[in-house]
Design an enzyme around this catalytic site. Structure first.
Site, PDB file in Angstrom:
ATOM      1  N   LYS A 131     -10.827  -2.756  -2.741  1.00 54.59           N
ATOM      2  CA  LYS A 131     -11.651  -1.544  -2.751  1.00 54.59           C
ATOM      3  C   LYS A 131     -10.837  -0.341  -3.172  1.00 54.59           C
ATOM      4  O   LYS A 131     -11.313   0.564  -3.825  1.00 54.59           O
ATOM      5  CB  LYS A 131     -12.151  -1.273  -1.330  1.00 54.59           C
ATOM      6  CG  LYS A 131     -13.374  -2.030  -0.959  1.00 54.59           C
ATOM      7  CD  LYS A 131     -13.845  -1.571   0.408  1.00 54.59           C
ATOM      8  CE  LYS A 131     -13.618  -2.650   1.431  1.00 54.59           C
ATOM      9  NZ  LYS A 131     -12.580  -2.384   2.378  1.00 54.59           N
ATOM     10  N   LYS A 163      -4.683  -8.847  -5.968  1.00 60.14           N
ATOM     11  CA  LYS A 163      -5.994  -9.184  -5.402  1.00 60.14           C
ATOM     12  C   LYS A 163      -7.007  -8.078  -5.708  1.00 60.14           C
ATOM     13  O   LYS A 163      -6.636  -6.919  -5.872  1.00 60.14           O
ATOM     14  CB  LYS A 163      -5.882  -9.449  -3.894  1.00 60.14           C
ATOM     15  CG  LYS A 163      -5.973  -8.247  -3.015  1.00 60.14           C
ATOM     16  CD  LYS A 163      -6.222  -8.641  -1.569  1.00 60.14           C
ATOM     17  CE  LYS A 163      -6.512  -7.393  -0.750  1.00 60.14           C
ATOM     18  NZ  LYS A 163      -7.865  -6.874  -0.922  1.00 60.14           N
ATOM     19  N   LYS A 222       0.823  -1.225   0.000  1.00 61.84           N
ATOM     20  CA  LYS A 222       0.000   0.000   0.000  1.00 61.84           C
ATOM     21  C   LYS A 222       0.846   1.260   0.000  1.00 61.84           C
ATOM     22  O   LYS A 222       0.452   2.265  -0.587  1.00 61.84           O
ATOM     23  CB  LYS A 222      -0.956   0.000   1.195  1.00 61.84           C
ATOM     24  CG  LYS A 222      -2.093  -0.985   1.033  1.00 61.84           C
ATOM     25  CD  LYS A 222      -3.241  -0.687   1.974  1.00 61.84           C
ATOM     26  CE  LYS A 222      -4.434  -1.552   1.627  1.00 61.84           C
ATOM     27  NZ  LYS A 222      -5.555  -1.362   2.535  1.00 61.84           N
TER      28      LYS A 222
END
Ligand code: ATP
Ligand code: MG
Length: 368
Positions: free
Chosen positions: A214, A211, A118
């Site tokens: 959101k 993956k 991230k």
């Protein structure tokens, strides 16, 4: 309230209101959440404090929280039997997270792959919260002394860290834990990950090696639980594939991540194995397979989507559900976190070892 010596079986899990819930959240976790309600006391949280570890528009966050709640209920979470609330309404999560920040080691957090993914290359610019995320997650779970945590495959590493934190806390404070009356010396349970959804790792429709998420910018990479039939059909139609027809054996999916993912999604919705799906579609072109997959996905998701819409039409009901869930959650987390503060040695009126208040200091005679 007297806490049980050994933590009783209890389920905790949560999802971030960081965007639209998608097929991965649903097949990887939510289906299992609904299942576990039949056998366990369950606490399901909308983890809004986790969501702000990356930027969230304040004027959109409240609705994002309501969307997640609507999805939980539409998928089958029963807010009467299970406890359903948003994290920021229960301050014990943040309080326990601070104590755990002082238990967890920097080296442990530095190994977390989610942070690396991230934060990307611009790590210096990532929030401290994004780095400390797994510590807050451990606090979410352990504020309830929860024993089982149903999640998707990507959360496995964070749950190992949660166990490490529980174990180190139990070890560091063993003497104080025993003195507080917990004879085994183990105050926190080593929680079990329950990674058992029908598809524990659903991949992006645009890249079979990443993956579904959101927070991925491309909406075409995921099927949202709020998507209508047309959007679902379009996204499946446009999903990345390779040029080969479908194989007849599962081994033929090796090295073909996009094909593997679509077959996996079909299998999850049809409640079949991948091998059984390939029995039916061996040699088929993707155009044929995608049409069948879109029909199946639409049929399975339509009831959830419809119910979400109905629930979102009345936000006041959702807000009341969260408020009452938060009250029930605090009734459990409050005494546990108070006990933790006593174990750590914090002083508060009424704590074991605290001196009674002196009358002259308070300007009146203490009650006897
Ligand atoms: P974000 O990108 O903001 O991290 P997310 O899509 O990863 O969002 P989370 O709220 O972080 O969703 O995770 C909620 C639950 O859904 C967790 O149990 C997680 O393991 C599960 N989950 C998330 N993505 C997938 C996926 N692609 N496949 C299976 N399970 C998933
Ligand atoms: Mg995530």
């Amino acid at each position: 309230m007297k806490l049980p010596q050994t933590p009783q079986p209890r389920v905790f899990s949560g999802m971030q209101p960081s965007g639209n819930l998608h097929l991965g959240n649903y097949l990887g976790a939510m289906v299992q959440w609904v299942e576990m309600q039949k056998s366990h006391e369950c606490i399901y949280c909308v983890v809004d404090m986790h969501a702000i570890t990356v930027w969230q528009e304040p004027k959109e966050l409240k609705d994002a929280i309501r969307q997640v709640v609507a999805a939980y209920i539409a998928a089958g979470v029963d807010p009467k039997t299970s406890i359903l609330f948003n994290q920021s309404q229960v301050p014990e999560h943040a309080e326990l997270a601070w104590i755990f920040n002082c238990v967890a080691r920097l080296g442990w957090l530095s190994r977390m792959t989610q942070f690396k993914e991230k934060a990307g290359r611009d790590r210096e610019n990532a929030s401290v919260g994004l780095y400390a995320y797994p510590v807050l997650m451990a606090a979410d779970i352990l504020a309830y002394r929860a024993t089982h945590v149903p999640v998707g495959d990507d959360q496995k590493q964070h749950l190992e860290l949660c166990r490490d934190i529980a174990q180190k806390f139990n070890g560091d404070f063993a003497e104080a834990i025993r003195a507080a009356g917990f004879a085994s010396g183990a105050f926190f349970p080593l929680c079990e990950p329950v990674i058992m959804g029908p598809a524990t790792r659903v991949m992006s429709l645009r890249d079979g090696t990443r993956k579904m998420s959101k927070s991925e910018p491309s909406d075409m990479s995921r099927i949202n639980l709020s998507d209508d039939a047309d959007a679902i059909a379009r996204k499946i139609q446009k999903a990345k594939t390779d040029a080969e027809p479908l194989p007849s054996e599962e081994a033929g999916l090796a090295g073909r991540p996009e094909a593997d993912n679509l077959v996996g999604i079909f299998a999850a919705f049809a409640a079949k194995s991948k091998a059984a799906v390939l029995d039916d579609f061996a040699g088929a072109q993707f155009s044929t397979f995608k049409k069948a997959l879109a029909e199946l996905a639409i049929a399975r998701l339509a009831p959830v989507t419809g119910e979400m819409k109905r629930l979102l039409a009345d936000p006041a009901v959702i807000d009341r559900t969260l408020a009452s869930g938060a009250e029930r959650a605090r009734a459990i987390a409050g005494p546990i976190v108070t006990q933790v503060k006593d174990i750590v040695g914090f002083l508060r009126p009424g704590a074991p070892g605290a001196r009674p208040a002196e009358g002259h200091l308070r300007g009146k005679t203490p009650a006897r």
